[in-house]
Design a protein around this motif. Structure first.
Motif, PDB file in Angstrom:
ATOM      1  N   ARG A 231       0.838  -1.207   0.000  1.00  0.00           N
ATOM      2  CA  ARG A 231       0.000   0.000   0.000  1.00  0.00           C
ATOM      3  C   ARG A 231       0.869   1.252   0.000  1.00  0.00           C
ATOM      4  O   ARG A 231       0.653   2.185  -0.756  1.00  0.00           O
ATOM      5  CB  ARG A 231      -0.893  -0.025   1.238  1.00  0.00           C
ATOM      6  CG  ARG A 231      -1.914   1.079   1.272  1.00  0.00           C
ATOM      7  CD  ARG A 231      -2.770   0.982   2.540  1.00  0.00           C
ATOM      8  NE  ARG A 231      -3.145  -0.386   2.841  1.00  0.00           N
ATOM      9  CZ  ARG A 231      -3.095  -0.922   4.067  1.00  0.00           C
ATOM     10  NH1 ARG A 231      -2.704  -0.215   5.096  1.00  0.00           N
ATOM     11  NH2 ARG A 231      -3.440  -2.175   4.255  1.00  0.00           N
ATOM     12  N   THR A 234       2.608   1.789  -3.376  1.00  0.00           N
ATOM     13  CA  THR A 234       1.664   2.350  -4.348  1.00  0.00           C
ATOM     14  C   THR A 234       1.436   3.826  -4.050  1.00  0.00           C
ATOM     15  O   THR A 234       1.420   4.670  -4.962  1.00  0.00           O
ATOM     16  CB  THR A 234       0.298   1.627  -4.275  1.00  0.00           C
ATOM     17  OG1 THR A 234       0.525   0.235  -4.163  1.00  0.00           O
ATOM     18  CG2 THR A 234      -0.532   1.926  -5.504  1.00  0.00           C
TER      19      THR A 234
ATOM     20  N   GLU B 139      -9.614  -0.376  -2.093  1.00  0.00           N
ATOM     21  CA  GLU B 139      -8.379   0.205  -1.579  1.00  0.00           C
ATOM     22  C   GLU B 139      -7.686   1.145  -2.559  1.00  0.00           C
ATOM     23  O   GLU B 139      -7.266   2.246  -2.198  1.00  0.00           O
ATOM     24  CB  GLU B 139      -7.438  -0.921  -1.156  1.00  0.00           C
ATOM     25  CG  GLU B 139      -6.136  -0.378  -0.661  1.00  0.00           C
ATOM     26  CD  GLU B 139      -5.463  -1.272   0.346  1.00  0.00           C
ATOM     27  OE1 GLU B 139      -6.170  -1.898   1.156  1.00  0.00           O
ATOM     28  OE2 GLU B 139      -4.229  -1.332   0.323  1.00  0.00           O
ATOM     29  N   ARG B 140      -7.602   0.697  -3.807  1.00  0.00           N
ATOM     30  CA  ARG B 140      -6.901   1.499  -4.809  1.00  0.00           C
ATOM     31  C   ARG B 140      -7.585   2.864  -4.994  1.00  0.00           C
ATOM     32  O   ARG B 140      -6.938   3.904  -5.046  1.00  0.00           O
ATOM     33  CB  ARG B 140      -6.880   0.715  -6.136  1.00  0.00           C
ATOM     34  CG  ARG B 140      -6.387   1.483  -7.330  1.00  0.00           C
ATOM     35  CD  ARG B 140      -4.880   1.600  -7.308  1.00  0.00           C
ATOM     36  NE  ARG B 140      -4.412   2.543  -8.321  1.00  0.00           N
ATOM     37  CZ  ARG B 140      -3.137   2.623  -8.696  1.00  0.00           C
ATOM     38  NH1 ARG B 140      -2.228   1.832  -8.164  1.00  0.00           N
ATOM     39  NH2 ARG B 140      -2.782   3.501  -9.609  1.00  0.00           N
ATOM     40  N   GLU B 144      -6.211   6.624  -4.218  1.00  0.00           N
ATOM     41  CA  GLU B 144      -6.165   7.697  -5.210  1.00  0.00           C
ATOM     42  C   GLU B 144      -6.859   8.955  -4.694  1.00  0.00           C
ATOM     43  O   GLU B 144      -6.372  10.067  -4.861  1.00  0.00           O
ATOM     44  CB  GLU B 144      -6.800   7.231  -6.517  1.00  0.00           C
ATOM     45  CG  GLU B 144      -5.874   6.299  -7.285  1.00  0.00           C
ATOM     46  CD  GLU B 144      -6.526   5.671  -8.496  1.00  0.00           C
ATOM     47  OE1 GLU B 144      -7.749   5.892  -8.710  1.00  0.00           O
ATOM     48  OE2 GLU B 144      -5.831   4.944  -9.230  1.00  0.00           O
TER      49      GLU B 144
END
Lengths: 256, 272
Positions: A231, A234, B139-140, B144
């Motif tokens: 995480r 990213t 999550e992604r 963002e």
């Protein structure tokens, strides 16, 4: 010189496999008892922080009771005491149970202090974000309390490992019991107990150093789980990009 | 709410024309709110509206009930009497929480605290992500959005810092990003600059001004009177648990009608 040479006369290689079994036994007692004690200690700590007073009282009685009885007495009570009223536990169960009961009392105190050391504002901030009670505990309170509890908990883990040696009194086949067996067949108490002490040291010292390293890593905020590591990497990539990535809402829409 | 609200019993100008029930243009609608702590009346029949897209500031002495009033809106504090409506839904009525989904109410209402209360074990970006992930955002996507919000408060470069590595002003800006993460309809600010130095205060006020310009609905408790005057559409002066005077900032701060308001403003100005 003669004393040093005369000191080591036990044929240690004959005992290698027995010692290895004993070592594994000590490690299993430690692992099972610590897992149990940590779990029970957490439950007792939560009960002590409960809003319901009978639960609080129950937890307080439990903690005070087992904190103020010698571990040896607890071991005798669970193995010989219960045995005499026909509740016969095998040695491993009785041993683990004794250690769990005793160390959970101490761990509950450490956990309770850690949990109540977290500022109320943290709970409020979690609640204000719409997190439920479980999420607030699991994601906000517990990880912070764990940090606070770590030093004390680590001390207790090492103490528990050494505490397994008291199980010699119920012949638990762990390191100390093995030492007693070797002594009785070789009559070399000084040598045997020196070697066994060295084995305990060789277990405990690296363990406490490892735990200290974990403490430091956690305090430095290093990701310890692969999920979090992923995480954060990213996040690093996204944060480095200059404009907002395509497909994400523009700031204007974001507030709407 | 069919019965007319007796705003007349209150100090004049509690809210604009509250005698007639109005459509749901008020994101927050507070009626006759009362609360006591240990027999001490901290809120006494307070009524106030926060219309959509408007900024309502609450000013007054410490201990006057401002913060309690704010905390009642997302039910961090439970009032004894009165009603609270948020986004057209009654969430509290006469001492009972009638809101069926407390989590949803709190996602509708973002809150920024005086002492930030960031989660110290998480990085800035994770602080902004957490509630989203718990609300079911993948999550992604949550990540963002967190990055977008951090960029917006000017802190993209601090995204991986932990709160204890950030200045007070940075922490409060992250806290604002965190409060925005769930796209709330209204933001509550509880003295957001009271524990900050002047430089950090400027940073935070800058972010709040941006939000104001974008049309965010806000209810704020503040000691920053010049800022309140500049951004607010409505100012309420609270003292002794009551709204003593309320109106457009130019009136309440510029031509206060009540002696207590004047006294407060005088002490405030001499303290500056």
């Amino acid at each position: 010189m003669t004393t040093a040479a005369g000191l080591f006369q036990v044929p240690w290689s004959d005992y290698r496999s027995d010692l290895l079994d004993a070592l594994l036994k000590t490690v299993s007692y430690t692992a099972v008892s610590f897992a149990g004690a940590a779990l029970l200690g957490l439950v007792v700590a939560l009960l002590r922080l409960s809003r319901v007073w009978p639960l609080r009282a129950l937890a307080a009685v439990y903690t005070e009771l087992f904190k103020n009885i010698p571990l040896l007495a607890i071991i005798f009570l669970t193995y010989f005491g219960l045995g005499s009223v026909d509740i016969r536990l095998d040695v491993f169960t009785a041993g683990c149970l004794s250690l769990i009961v005793f160390y959970s009392a101490y761990l509950s105190e450490i956990f309770r202090a850690a949990i109540s050391g977290i500022h109320d504002g943290q709970t409020e901030a979690g609640e204000a974000l719409g997190l439920g009670r479980l999420s607030v505990f699991g994601h906000v309170i517990f990880p912070q309390a764990l940090r606070l509890a770590l030093p004390g908990t680590n001390t207790m883990l090492v103490d528990l490992l050494k505490g397994t040696s008291l199980l010699v009194t119920i012949s638990a086949a762990e390191l100390m019991s093995e030492a007693r067996l070797i002594t009785s067949s070789t009559f070399r108490a000084l040598e045997v107990y020196l070697v066994i002490s060295a084995v305990y040291f060789a277990l405990c010292y690296p363990l406490s150093q490892l735990l200290l390293a974990v403490e430091r890593a956690i305090r430095a905020g290093k990701p310890l789980t692969p999920g979090r590591r992923r995480r954060l990497s990213t996040a690093r990539a996204l944060l480095a990009e200059a404009p907002a990535p395509a497909g994400t809402p523009s700031p204007k829409e974001a507030t709407a | 709410m069919t019965e007319p609200v007796t705003a007349a019993a209150q100090a004049p100008g509690t809210t604009t024309g509250t005698t007639a029930p109005r459509p749901t243009d008020a994101v927050i609608r507070i009626r006759d709110l009362g609360k006591s702590f240990d027999g001490r009346r901290v809120l006494d029949d307070v009524s106030l509206d926060v219309p959509r897209g408007r900024i309502v500031s609450i000013i007054g002495q410490s201990g006057g009930g401002k913060t309690t009033l704010l905390r009642c809106v997302n039910l961090l504090e439970r009032p004894d009497t009165g009603t609270i409506e948020v986004a057209g839904e009654t969430v509290h009525s006469d001492g009972r929480i009638v809101c069926r989904d407390l989590a949803r109410l709190r996602r509708t209402v973002g809150m920024v605290f005086q002492r930030f209360h960031l989660f110290p074990h998480l990085t800035a970006v994770e602080n902004v992500m957490l509630a989203q992930v718990k609300a079911g955002v993948p999550e992604r996507q949550a990540l963002e959005r967190a990055v977008v919000l951090l960029r917006r408060v000017g802190l993209a470069h601090r995204g991986l810092a932990h709160p204890d590595q950030m200045s007070g002003g940075e922490q409060q800006r992250v806290a604002i990003a965190r409060a925005l993460a769930l796209k709330p309809e209204v933001l509550l600010f509880d003295e957001p600059t009271s524990s900050l130095d002047p430089e950090a205060t400027r940073e935070v006020l800058w972010v709040m001004r941006e939000l104001a310009e974008e049309g965010m609905t806000m209810m704020l408790v503040t000691h920053e009177l010049p800022f309140a005057r500049e951004v607010s559409d409505w100012v309420a002066f609270v003292d002794g648990g009551r709204i003593i005077e309320a109106g457009p900032p130019a009136e309440v701060l510029g031509r206060p009608q009540q002696a207590r308001t004047r006294a407060f403003l005088t002490t405030y100005e001499s303290a500056e």
